[in-house]
Design a protein around this motif. Structure first.
Motif, PDB file in Angstrom:
ATOM      1  N   TYR A 118       0.808  -1.387   0.009  1.00 35.22           N
ATOM      2  CA  TYR A 118      -0.033  -0.027  -0.102  1.00 35.22           C
ATOM      3  C   TYR A 118       0.723   1.126  -0.071  1.00 35.22           C
ATOM      4  O   TYR A 118       0.537   2.050  -0.757  1.00 35.22           O
ATOM      5  CB  TYR A 118      -0.933  -0.135   1.132  1.00 35.22           C
ATOM      6  CG  TYR A 118      -1.922  -0.983   1.042  1.00 35.22           C
ATOM      7  CD1 TYR A 118      -2.359  -2.021   0.057  1.00 35.22           C
ATOM      8  CD2 TYR A 118      -2.541  -1.619   2.500  1.00 35.22           C
ATOM      9  CE1 TYR A 118      -3.048  -2.847   0.188  1.00 35.22           C
ATOM     10  CE2 TYR A 118      -3.450  -2.696   2.323  1.00 35.22           C
ATOM     11  CZ  TYR A 118      -3.639  -3.298   1.238  1.00 35.22           C
ATOM     12  OH  TYR A 118      -4.573  -4.450   1.241  1.00 35.22           O
ATOM     13  N   ARG A 122       0.956   3.767  -3.222  1.00 38.33           N
ATOM     14  CA  ARG A 122       0.734   5.105  -3.069  1.00 38.33           C
ATOM     15  C   ARG A 122       1.927   6.077  -3.508  1.00 38.33           C
ATOM     16  O   ARG A 122       1.686   7.167  -4.314  1.00 38.33           O
ATOM     17  CB  ARG A 122       0.630   5.422  -1.577  1.00 38.33           C
ATOM     18  CG  ARG A 122       0.104   6.778  -1.043  1.00 38.33           C
ATOM     19  CD  ARG A 122      -0.386   7.129   0.387  1.00 38.33           C
ATOM     20  NE  ARG A 122      -1.480   6.388   0.529  1.00 38.33           N
ATOM     21  CZ  ARG A 122      -1.510   5.132   1.409  1.00 38.33           C
ATOM     22  NH1 ARG A 122      -0.353   4.754   1.850  1.00 38.33           N
ATOM     23  NH2 ARG A 122      -2.644   4.554   1.626  1.00 38.33           N
ATOM     24  N   LEU A 132      -6.533   8.918  -9.091  1.00 39.39           N
ATOM     25  CA  LEU A 132      -7.985   8.394  -9.249  1.00 39.39           C
ATOM     26  C   LEU A 132      -7.858   7.134  -8.400  1.00 39.39           C
ATOM     27  O   LEU A 132      -9.179   7.016  -7.916  1.00 39.39           O
ATOM     28  CB  LEU A 132      -8.360   8.188 -10.785  1.00 39.39           C
ATOM     29  CG  LEU A 132      -8.285   9.428 -11.472  1.00 39.39           C
ATOM     30  CD1 LEU A 132      -8.618   8.990 -12.712  1.00 39.39           C
ATOM     31  CD2 LEU A 132      -9.368  10.450 -11.232  1.00 39.39           C
ATOM     32  N   THR A 133      -7.066   6.209  -8.220  1.00 43.12           N
ATOM     33  CA  THR A 133      -7.202   5.128  -7.397  1.00 43.12           C
ATOM     34  C   THR A 133      -6.812   4.968  -6.288  1.00 43.12           C
ATOM     35  O   THR A 133      -6.810   4.161  -5.302  1.00 43.12           O
ATOM     36  CB  THR A 133      -6.330   4.035  -8.316  1.00 43.12           C
ATOM     37  OG1 THR A 133      -5.013   4.444  -8.361  1.00 43.12           O
ATOM     38  CG2 THR A 133      -7.046   3.805  -9.833  1.00 43.12           C
ATOM     39  N   LEU A 134      -6.449   6.262  -5.748  1.00 43.95           N
ATOM     40  CA  LEU A 134      -5.741   6.337  -4.435  1.00 43.95           C
ATOM     41  C   LEU A 134      -7.022   6.320  -3.403  1.00 43.95           C
ATOM     42  O   LEU A 134      -6.910   5.669  -2.009  1.00 43.95           O
ATOM     43  CB  LEU A 134      -5.511   7.921  -3.933  1.00 43.95           C
ATOM     44  CG  LEU A 134      -3.852   7.998  -4.377  1.00 43.95           C
ATOM     45  CD1 LEU A 134      -3.483   9.668  -4.263  1.00 43.95           C
ATOM     46  CD2 LEU A 134      -3.055   7.148  -3.948  1.00 43.95           C
ATOM     47  N   GLU A 135      -8.356   6.533  -3.531  1.00 45.06           N
ATOM     48  CA  GLU A 135      -9.570   6.256  -2.590  1.00 45.06           C
ATOM     49  C   GLU A 135      -9.757   4.764  -2.497  1.00 45.06           C
ATOM     50  O   GLU A 135      -9.768   4.346  -1.424  1.00 45.06           O
ATOM     51  CB  GLU A 135     -10.764   6.742  -3.484  1.00 45.06           C
ATOM     52  CG  GLU A 135     -12.042   6.887  -2.340  1.00 45.06           C
ATOM     53  CD  GLU A 135     -13.067   7.266  -2.887  1.00 45.06           C
ATOM     54  OE1 GLU A 135     -14.262   6.845  -2.743  1.00 45.06           O
ATOM     55  OE2 GLU A 135     -13.073   8.608  -3.741  1.00 45.06           O
ATOM     56  N   SER A 136      -9.504   3.821  -3.434  1.00 45.09           N
ATOM     57  CA  SER A 136      -9.718   2.446  -3.236  1.00 45.09           C
ATOM     58  C   SER A 136      -8.450   1.864  -2.250  1.00 45.09           C
ATOM     59  O   SER A 136      -8.496   1.091  -1.588  1.00 45.09           O
ATOM     60  CB  SER A 136      -9.647   1.689  -4.538  1.00 45.09           C
ATOM     61  OG  SER A 136      -8.437   1.639  -5.276  1.00 45.09           O
ATOM     62  N   ASP A 138      -6.972   3.819   0.003  1.00 49.18           N
ATOM     63  CA  ASP A 138      -7.193   4.279   1.348  1.00 49.18           C
ATOM     64  C   ASP A 138      -8.181   3.331   2.131  1.00 49.18           C
ATOM     65  O   ASP A 138      -8.160   2.813   3.099  1.00 49.18           O
ATOM     66  CB  ASP A 138      -7.745   5.655   1.472  1.00 49.18           C
ATOM     67  CG  ASP A 138      -6.877   6.757   0.923  1.00 49.18           C
ATOM     68  OD1 ASP A 138      -5.724   6.340   1.094  1.00 49.18           O
ATOM     69  OD2 ASP A 138      -7.185   7.922   0.345  1.00 49.18           O
ATOM     70  N   ASP A 139      -9.100   2.721   1.249  1.00 53.01           N
ATOM     71  CA  ASP A 139     -10.058   1.862   1.805  1.00 53.01           C
ATOM     72  C   ASP A 139      -9.568   0.369   2.207  1.00 53.01           C
ATOM     73  O   ASP A 139      -9.662  -0.106   3.067  1.00 53.01           O
ATOM     74  CB  ASP A 139     -11.268   1.282   0.731  1.00 53.01           C
ATOM     75  CG  ASP A 139     -12.311   2.520   0.341  1.00 53.01           C
ATOM     76  OD1 ASP A 139     -12.127   3.492   1.125  1.00 53.01           O
ATOM     77  OD2 ASP A 139     -12.758   2.460  -0.617  1.00 53.01           O
ATOM     78  N   LYS A 142      -7.496   1.047   5.513  1.00 55.43           N
ATOM     79  CA  LYS A 142      -8.312   1.185   6.358  1.00 55.43           C
ATOM     80  C   LYS A 142      -8.750  -0.353   7.015  1.00 55.43           C
ATOM     81  O   LYS A 142      -8.489  -0.618   8.161  1.00 55.43           O
ATOM     82  CB  LYS A 142      -9.769   1.860   6.187  1.00 55.43           C
ATOM     83  CG  LYS A 142      -9.549   3.342   5.991  1.00 55.43           C
ATOM     84  CD  LYS A 142     -10.843   3.914   5.689  1.00 55.43           C
ATOM     85  CE  LYS A 142     -10.759   5.564   5.578  1.00 55.43           C
ATOM     86  NZ  LYS A 142     -11.547   6.256   4.909  1.00 55.43           N
TER      87      LYS A 142
END
Length: 168
Positions: A118, A122, A132-136, A138-139, A142
């Motif tokens: 990860y 990143r 654009l893919t940073l949100e997935s 981040d999920d 988490k």
């Protein structure tokens, strides 16, 4: 391989120069070799496909040799680092299903490998402006953080070594 902070502007500038040099070498080299072969060994039918193909192959071999020779040069530091990082992340990606299963069972090596993946992804995506893919990502981070809390484990990408993948 350890994650290292690199200068994004220097990386992009040097990568663009390397790409331009490779394209230029490929075009000039393949045409030059092909034309030399055609001049030395003309084909009466007018088909020079194999000479053109041989020119491309010879130039590709030259490019690979040059890239490997200059891989350790200071100019190539960032480009080589990203190249190695991508290879390292690909190894992890191929073992991702096993890593996630092991992490869900509390395996510390698997959790550190995921953390490395990860963090490395990143860094790579930010260097290439692929936000654009940073949100997935981040999920996924988490979820891993929740596993670390559940198993009372401190995540540290520095503890990752590629040999750990073989033990899963």
């Amino acid at each position: 391989m350890q994650l290292v902070l690199i200068n994004k502007q220097r990386y992009r500038r040097h990568l663009n120069i390397v790409i331009a040099a490779c394209i230029t070498t490929l075009v000039i080299g393949s045409l030059g070799v092909a034309q030399l072969l055609i001049l030395l060994f003309p084909d009466p039918s007018g088909s020079h496909f194999y000479w053109n193909l041989l020119g491309v192959i010879a130039t590709c071999l030259l490019l690979v040799t040059l890239l490997l020779k200059f891989k350790t040069h200071d100019f190539m530091t960032e480009v080589t680092y990203v190249w190695d990082l991508k290879q390292s992340l690909n190894k992890i990606t191929r073992a991702m299903r096993k890593l996630k299963m092991a992490a869900n069972q509390g395996n510390e090596n698997a959790m550190n490998a995921l953390q490395y993946s990860y963090d490395g992804s990143r860094q790579l995506w930010l260097l290439d402006d692929n936000v654009l893919t940073l949100e997935s990502l981040d999920d996924s981070q988490k979820e891993l953080d929740q596993l670390a809390i559940k198993y009372d484990f401190l995540l540290d990408a520095k503890n990752y070594r590629s040999e750990l993948l073989k033990s899963l």
